[in-house]
Design a protein around this motif. Sequence first.
Motif, mmCIF file in Angstrom:
data_model
loop_
_atom_site.group_PDB
_atom_site.id
_atom_site.type_symbol
_atom_site.label_atom_id
_atom_site.label_comp_id
_atom_site.label_asym_id
_atom_site.label_seq_id
_atom_site.Cartn_x
_atom_site.Cartn_y
_atom_site.Cartn_z
ATOM 1 N N HIS A 266 -2.972 -2.012 3.056
ATOM 2 C CA HIS A 266 -1.832 -1.014 3.237
ATOM 3 C C HIS A 266 -1.827 -0.201 4.355
ATOM 4 C CE1 HIS A 266 1.150 2.058 1.977
ATOM 5 N NE2 HIS A 266 1.391 1.162 1.173
ATOM 6 N N SER B 242 2.670 -2.257 -2.544
ATOM 7 C CA SER B 242 1.333 -2.194 -3.369
ATOM 8 C C SER B 242 1.697 -2.812 -4.818
ATOM 9 C CB SER B 242 0.686 -0.705 -3.542
ATOM 10 O OG SER B 242 1.394 0.134 -4.080
ATOM 11 N N GLY C 270 -3.431 4.560 -0.279
ATOM 12 C CA GLY C 270 -3.389 3.222 -0.351
ATOM 13 C C GLY C 270 -4.690 2.499 -0.089
#
Length: 190
Positions: free
Chosen positions: A42, A111, A38
């Motif tokens: 994140h 995401s 990520g």
Amino acid sequence: MAIQTERKMTAAEYLEWEERQELKHEFIDGNIIETTGGTSKHSRIKVNLTLALGGRIRHSDVIIYNSDMRVKIDSTRYVYPDLSVVHGEASYEDENELALLNPIFVVEVTSPTSVTTDRVDKLGFYLDVPSIQAYLIVDQDRVRADLFTRSEKGWLVQAFNRLEDEIPLSALNCELPVAQVYLGIAIEEA
């Protein structure tokens, strides 16, 4: 973040194959979905969540797992939540302790590539797991956390989009300050 491959297998084949892989893969109805790394936001949100929850529940019999712990949804679905929590003793699919059976709380940090999966597919999966009492979806690009909580009347949903908000986690007997979720991250309030 996830990338779907064309490879199809049975759950037994997946479990045996997954043990030999360097990367993690989710398994949804025969489809193998590679999980990828990520963004900085994140990652930091996941760490912030872990630290904030750990500080609130450290004297209880609650166990926090990171995204390395696979959760068995049912016989055809295995996923890796960004965070999962067990109250009391953890139950696993087998003696290798690779697939958790009894989380009471799961978290996904969205995401751009996972937002639909987290808000639609995984929402449906998690709401069907009897042990799960709450599911939290945290947006990485804006201050936004959606909490789904099991009640006698079904699932309740609450949205939190201000840094001063407190997310009530009755399953864990604590509240989670939204400001701590986004601590140190430059992000705009929704």
